[in-house]
Design an enzyme around this catalytic site. Structure first.
Site, PDB file in Angstrom:
ATOM      1  N   ARG A  80      75.762  27.028  49.336  1.00 57.42           N
ATOM      2  CA  ARG A  80      75.077  27.643  48.201  1.00 57.42           C
ATOM      3  C   ARG A  80      73.257  27.056  48.472  1.00 57.42           C
ATOM      4  O   ARG A  80      73.270  26.490  49.816  1.00 57.42           O
ATOM      5  CB  ARG A  80      75.134  26.002  46.523  1.00 57.42           C
ATOM      6  CG  ARG A  80      74.109  25.706  46.103  1.00 57.42           C
ATOM      7  CD  ARG A  80      74.408  24.735  45.082  1.00 57.42           C
ATOM      8  NE  ARG A  80      72.791  24.707  44.396  1.00 57.42           N
ATOM      9  CZ  ARG A  80      72.664  23.190  44.384  1.00 57.42           C
ATOM     10  NH1 ARG A  80      72.417  22.603  45.222  1.00 57.42           N
ATOM     11  NH2 ARG A  80      71.299  22.937  43.866  1.00 57.42           N
ATOM     12  N   HIS A 124      64.239  24.723  43.716  1.00 58.56           N
ATOM     13  CA  HIS A 124      65.169  23.859  44.357  1.00 58.56           C
ATOM     14  C   HIS A 124      63.745  22.585  44.951  1.00 58.56           C
ATOM     15  O   HIS A 124      63.172  22.847  46.219  1.00 58.56           O
ATOM     16  CB  HIS A 124      65.361  23.987  45.886  1.00 58.56           C
ATOM     17  CG  HIS A 124      66.616  22.373  45.674  1.00 58.56           C
ATOM     18  ND1 HIS A 124      67.923  22.943  46.404  1.00 58.56           N
ATOM     19  CD2 HIS A 124      66.057  21.641  46.212  1.00 58.56           C
ATOM     20  CE1 HIS A 124      68.112  21.188  45.994  1.00 58.56           C
ATOM     21  NE2 HIS A 124      67.364  20.595  46.774  1.00 58.56           N
ATOM     22  N   GLU A 169      68.168  20.338  40.188  1.00 59.75           N
ATOM     23  CA  GLU A 169      68.072  18.486  39.839  1.00 59.75           C
ATOM     24  C   GLU A 169      66.770  18.694  38.856  1.00 59.75           C
ATOM     25  O   GLU A 169      65.669  17.263  39.590  1.00 59.75           O
ATOM     26  CB  GLU A 169      67.883  17.457  40.792  1.00 59.75           C
ATOM     27  CG  GLU A 169      68.977  17.424  41.287  1.00 59.75           C
ATOM     28  CD  GLU A 169      69.441  16.657  42.503  1.00 59.75           C
ATOM     29  OE1 GLU A 169      68.744  15.895  42.871  1.00 59.75           O
ATOM     30  OE2 GLU A 169      70.444  16.148  43.040  1.00 59.75           O
ATOM     31  N   ASN A 288      75.463  17.007  40.791  1.00 60.58           N
ATOM     32  CA  ASN A 288      74.858  16.818  42.157  1.00 60.58           C
ATOM     33  C   ASN A 288      75.371  15.433  41.486  1.00 60.58           C
ATOM     34  O   ASN A 288      74.881  14.419  41.099  1.00 60.58           O
ATOM     35  CB  ASN A 288      74.171  16.616  42.591  1.00 60.58           C
ATOM     36  CG  ASN A 288      73.344  18.633  42.742  1.00 60.58           C
ATOM     37  OD1 ASN A 288      74.378  19.275  42.551  1.00 60.58           O
ATOM     38  ND2 ASN A 288      72.572  18.657  42.665  1.00 60.58           N
ATOM     39  N   TYR A 290      75.371  11.692  44.416  1.00 61.78           N
ATOM     40  CA  TYR A 290      75.806  10.749  45.107  1.00 61.78           C
ATOM     41  C   TYR A 290      75.659   8.883  45.813  1.00 61.78           C
ATOM     42  O   TYR A 290      76.496   8.512  45.972  1.00 61.78           O
ATOM     43  CB  TYR A 290      74.127  10.406  45.912  1.00 61.78           C
ATOM     44  CG  TYR A 290      72.799  11.762  46.465  1.00 61.78           C
ATOM     45  CD1 TYR A 290      73.909  12.273  47.926  1.00 61.78           C
ATOM     46  CD2 TYR A 290      73.419  13.183  45.371  1.00 61.78           C
ATOM     47  CE1 TYR A 290      73.792  13.888  47.978  1.00 61.78           C
ATOM     48  CE2 TYR A 290      72.990  14.615  46.282  1.00 61.78           C
ATOM     49  CZ  TYR A 290      73.181  13.994  47.308  1.00 61.78           C
ATOM     50  OH  TYR A 290      73.085  16.095  47.849  1.00 61.78           O
ATOM     51  N   GLU A 350      76.694  19.592  44.580  1.00 62.81           N
ATOM     52  CA  GLU A 350      75.665  18.511  46.028  1.00 62.81           C
ATOM     53  C   GLU A 350      77.194  16.912  45.955  1.00 62.81           C
ATOM     54  O   GLU A 350      76.884  16.338  44.738  1.00 62.81           O
ATOM     55  CB  GLU A 350      75.020  18.116  45.393  1.00 62.81           C
ATOM     56  CG  GLU A 350      73.480  20.001  46.101  1.00 62.81           C
ATOM     57  CD  GLU A 350      72.399  18.786  46.009  1.00 62.81           C
ATOM     58  OE1 GLU A 350      72.033  17.635  46.078  1.00 62.81           O
ATOM     59  OE2 GLU A 350      71.624  19.537  45.756  1.00 62.81           O
TER      60      GLU A 350
HETATM   61  C1  BGC Z   1      69.033  17.446  46.674  1.00 59.59           C
HETATM   62  C2  BGC Z   1      68.838  17.041  47.697  1.00 59.59           C
HETATM   63  C3  BGC Z   1      68.615  16.320  49.221  1.00 59.59           C
HETATM   64  C4  BGC Z   1      69.628  15.363  49.002  1.00 59.59           C
HETATM   65  C5  BGC Z   1      69.825  14.577  49.146  1.00 59.59           C
HETATM   66  C6  BGC Z   1      69.115  15.996  46.385  1.00 59.59           C
HETATM   67  O1  BGC Z   1      68.625  14.964  45.586  1.00 59.59           O
HETATM   68  O2  BGC Z   1      69.094  18.099  45.680  1.00 59.59           O
HETATM   69  O3  BGC Z   1      67.694  18.182  47.969  1.00 59.59           O
HETATM   70  O4  BGC Z   1      68.821  16.394  50.510  1.00 59.59           O
HETATM   71  O5  BGC Z   1      70.223  14.662  47.356  1.00 59.59           O
HETATM   72  O6  BGC Z   1      68.602  13.415  49.206  1.00 59.59           O
END
Ligand code: BGC
Length: 441
Positions: A80, A124, A169, A288, A290, A350
């Site tokens: 991707r 992006h 995002e 995505n 985190y 992601e």
């Molecule tokens: C984004 C990436 C970024 C990653 C880590 C995501 O929000 O799509 O571009 O590098 O988080 O911060």
């Protein structure tokens, strides 16, 4: 780190790695590329932690053959990447810059030659600067410009890209780019940034139509999600939690899946018919993830309807983000529970982490924390599949250490270490782990 072997994944599960154009390409002025809002922002003093820019980044524009070889060595079935709008259409409108498209044409062919599915994200965050000068995503016309650009790209690559992702995002681009100004274009509008949500969504819907006219490949969008963890148990805390959940997790997904804007989040620039355009069926939802977000009721003088609270008690990445793999399972199950039958299959587009990885005396880069992170998050995906959620792929963020937006070169997210002085690439131990334990089992 878990020592037990990872559970299996369904046949045909898509294993991939993700990157984005401004974070890796460099070649800022090459072959007719125009400036984007990130060029402008990065070159403005005080915006980027280490004062760096993406002018060169990983120099992927000139080294993509080496990077494709790294992916082939990893054994992934998909890559991707994002297409830089200012390479394809430097002014954000008008005819294509053929030389810009040539780069992606070569990249796509090189990927296909080694059996890797090209997955292209159209936006992006690197809006052509001339469009920003005309109001950017606050201006409804940008949505139409985006569809025009999508048409140009699909006319060239529509026969070979295997999955299209319209936007990356849109929540982060609205909130950090236009709400708080931590990202380009650096606007500080707080809740007056809502038109940016609507115009991105409208652009998405118009781009879906443009893509459908040119390609039969599936079309998706990649949203950022963060489950809310309440830090307090008063009614005011719960109200704050609902407000944050609406903003981060529902504002984009509810209208995309045909439910209109969540109550209290009407962007006030909606015209008749827009919601139908936005709700055009998509084939997949990109997720995505985190970390979750700790929320409690705001202080009395807060301009926001919630307070963000650090989540203690978890390991932390170099970004100071808590490592909460079970949050990914809860998120995936929660999406299914919230949207039921209207939820398309999901691919995790992601998932990854930054650590301060450096070569040892022998030149090797050991990153056991990243292996533990990926192991935990893959188990979470498997648990969601076991709970009946249709998850069909997982992309690691990221293939390479790259230019991490406002953090510059200070955060390393890659499976591959990059020495930004020499551009030497060194696969980390997580690269070997991902290849051996995950992709090639
Ligand atoms: C984004 C990436 C970024 C990653 C880590 C995501 O929000 O799509 O571009 O590098 O988080 O911060």
């Amino acid at each position: 780190m878990s020592t037990a072997p990872l559970p299996g994944f369904p046949a045909g599960f898509r294993w991939g790695v993700s990157t984005s154009a401004y974070q890796i390409e460099g070649g800022a002025g090459a072959d007719g590329r125009g400036p984007s809002i990130w060029d402008t922002f990065a070159h403005s003093p005080g915006r980027i932690a280490d004062g760096s820019t993406g002018d060169v980044a990983c120099d992927h524009y000139h080294r993509h053959a080496e990077d494709v070889a790294l992916m082939a060595g990893l054994g992934v079935s998909a890559y991707r990447f994002s297409i830089a709008w200012p390479r394809v259409q430097p002014d954000g409108s008008g005819p294509a810059n053929a030389a810009g498209l040539d780069f992606y044409d070569r990249l796509v062919d090189d990927l296909l030659a080694v059996g890797i599915d090209p997955v292209a994200t159209l936006f992006h965050w690197d809006l052509p600067q001339p469009l920003e000068d005309a109001g950017g995503w606050l201006n409804r016309d940008t949505a139409h410009r985006f569809a025009g650009y999508a048409d140009l790209v699909a006319a060239r690559l529509g026969d070979r890209v295997k999955l299209w992702i319209t936007l990356n995002e849109p929540f982060i681009h609205m909130s950090l780019g236009h709400g708080t100004g931590l990202h380009a274009p650096g606007r500080f509008l707080l809740f007056d940034a809502f038109p940016v949500a609507h115009h991105q969504l409208l652009g998405h819907g118009l781009a879906v139509a443009a893509l459908r006219a040119r390609t039969t490949s599936p079309v998706a969008i990649a949203n950022n999600y963060s489950p809310v963890v309440l830090r307090g148990d008063t009614d005011a805390d719960r109200t704050a939690g609902l407000a944050y959940d609406g903003l981060h997790n529902r504002l984009f997904t509810d209208p995309l899946l045909g439910r209109g804007y969540p109550p209290g989040f009407d962007p006030a620039v909606v015209r008749d018919g827009d919601l139908d355009v936005i709700a055009a069926p998509i084939d997949l939802l990109g997720v995505n993830y985190y970390n979750p977000t700790g929320i409690r009721a705001p202080e009395e003088d807060s301009p926001l309807p919630f307070d963000l609270v650090p989540l203690d008690g978890y390991p932390r990445t170099a970004s100071d983000w808590p490592v909460v793999p079970e949050g990914l399972r809860d998120l995936l199950v929660g999406l299914r529970d919230r949207y039921g039958d209207v939820l398309p299959p999901i691919q995790v587009t992601e998932s990854g982490c930054a650590y301060d990885d450096a070569p040892d005396a022998d030149g090797r880069v050991h990153d056991p924390e990243r292996i533990a992170y990926l192991d935990g998050h893959l188990r979470a995906v498997r648990a969601a599949i076991d709970a009946g959620v249709d998850v069909t792929g997982y992309f690691v963020w990221s293939l390479l250490d790259n230019w991490e937006w406002a953090e510059g070169f200070t955060k390393r997210f890659g499976l591959v270490h990059v020495d930004f002085r020499t551009q030497v690439r060194t696969p980390k131990s997580s690269y070997a782990w991902f290849r051996d334990q995950v992709v090639r089992r």
